[in-house]
Design a protein around this motif. Sequence first.
Motif, mmCIF file in Angstrom:
data_model
loop_
_atom_site.group_PDB
_atom_site.id
_atom_site.type_symbol
_atom_site.label_atom_id
_atom_site.label_comp_id
_atom_site.label_asym_id
_atom_site.label_seq_id
_atom_site.Cartn_x
_atom_site.Cartn_y
_atom_site.Cartn_z
ATOM 1 N N ARG A 174 173.490 31.032 26.679
ATOM 2 C CA ARG A 174 172.432 31.200 27.673
ATOM 3 C C ARG A 174 171.583 32.416 27.336
ATOM 4 O O ARG A 174 172.095 33.488 27.037
ATOM 5 C CB ARG A 174 173.021 31.340 29.069
ATOM 6 N N LYS A 175 170.276 32.244 27.371
ATOM 7 C CA LYS A 175 169.348 33.360 27.159
ATOM 8 C C LYS A 175 168.092 33.092 27.976
ATOM 9 O O LYS A 175 167.518 31.999 27.913
ATOM 10 C CB LYS A 175 168.998 33.491 25.673
ATOM 11 N N TYR A 176 167.669 34.101 28.723
ATOM 12 C CA TYR A 176 166.487 33.976 29.588
ATOM 13 C C TYR A 176 166.605 32.753 30.501
ATOM 14 O O TYR A 176 165.693 31.944 30.633
ATOM 15 C CB TYR A 176 165.207 33.888 28.756
ATOM 16 N N ASN A 177 167.793 32.583 31.100
ATOM 17 C CA ASN A 177 168.064 31.491 32.052
ATOM 18 C C ASN A 177 167.872 30.104 31.438
ATOM 19 O O ASN A 177 167.517 29.146 32.129
ATOM 20 C CB ASN A 177 167.170 31.631 33.297
ATOM 21 N N ARG A 178 168.115 30.020 30.152
ATOM 22 C CA ARG A 178 167.993 28.730 29.466
ATOM 23 C C ARG A 178 169.201 28.510 28.571
ATOM 24 O O ARG A 178 169.655 29.444 27.900
ATOM 25 C CB ARG A 178 166.718 28.706 28.628
ATOM 26 N N ILE A 179 169.721 27.291 28.577
ATOM 27 C CA ILE A 179 170.830 26.944 27.684
ATOM 28 C C ILE A 179 170.247 26.617 26.313
ATOM 29 O O ILE A 179 169.417 25.720 26.185
ATOM 30 C CB ILE A 179 171.645 25.754 28.223
ATOM 31 N N ASN A 180 170.683 27.337 25.292
ATOM 32 C CA ASN A 180 170.143 27.181 23.944
ATOM 33 C C ASN A 180 171.140 26.493 23.013
ATOM 34 O O ASN A 180 172.342 26.443 23.297
ATOM 35 C CB ASN A 180 169.787 28.559 23.369
#
Length: 386
Positions: A125-131
């Motif tokens: 998770r980074k910047y409220n996004r699943i990568n």
Amino acid sequence: MNIREDFKRANELKFRGDYKEALEIYERHFRENPESFKFKDKENYAWILYRVNVQTFKDEEDFYGSAEFITQLVPQKDMNVSKNCVYTTAVFSVLNQLNDDNDYFSMIPWLDKINPELLDEKPYRKYNRINKSKRERFYQYASRAYYKTGDYDACIEVSTHALESLNSFRDDLDIWLKRNIGMSLKGSGKFKESLPYLLEVIKVKHDWYIYRDIAEVYCMLKRPLDALEYCCPVVLSDVSDYSKINIYYLIYRILKGFNEKQALKHAQYFYLLKKEKGYRIPEDIENLGIDETRLDKLQLKGEITEIWQEYKFRDIEPSHGTVVKFIEEKNYGFIRPEKGKTLFFHASEFKGDTIYVGQKVKFYTQQAFDRSKKRESLNAVYIRAE
């Protein structure tokens, strides 16, 4: 002060965020006495070097040189066992940068430094996004780099392995891997083999260039009617004509055998676009002796659009209705069909000289998205007065 005490002090500096001073200590000892470095010392040195020169791209020589040195200093760890690996982190920093720069040739030697089996498949998770996980991202980069550099066999091999070995795919990675396989087969002249992959992609992705790719494959397979079917959404797409310029040349080549008049219109429009940009014009188009002074680009564009709109709706019965509202200053209005709910239309879809309330029209419908109501809607398109 002995080397162990120096390293202890360097790690205290690292803990406080004073990476540059800590780096100076490690660099001095490595120059003077590299054999005294234990594995943990090398790993600490590598992490500090990463923080100073790799984590943030400031100087190109320091960035690439430090990342390269890190791969010599420590080995790649198995990230299914170990949470952090400075080797992997440094290499992916470089791959991310080169991918952003579209420098695909330079990506290849860095991809070779990675053993994908040692990468974890856990997303982060980074910047409220699943990568994508590191393993997914490796295959994404490798597939794209091999395709873009023309190493089609390597692209097919790594993409196929990814499709078979990955347990999940984020951001439609599986679809893009299939496209790269299809395009690599196409680039290798294996048109028949490429088609199933591209047709699989078009079920999910409807970007104009995917339709173009399929049209080109059908053309090479000498299936002109199938090719035209996929040319249609390309021509009618909103993308700039300069971006899709070669579709007009492809259509000319398809049509010239059985509809010379329409073929010539596409050749003329292709010629005008090429001429306007100063691009090289193919010999067969030059040999047509096109006189650009006698052509109106906008008129020609309108005629071509008309051809393809008629083609698009050729097997569909039109609907009938009445214009119930038209806002001239905003170029849109509404049609009440004989059956069903009132439909929105844009003035650009009206094929006539005037639009007025009470006008009887025939039209077709097309899926759209109503931004004001934030929902799917049905619009009236290709409208003609009755």
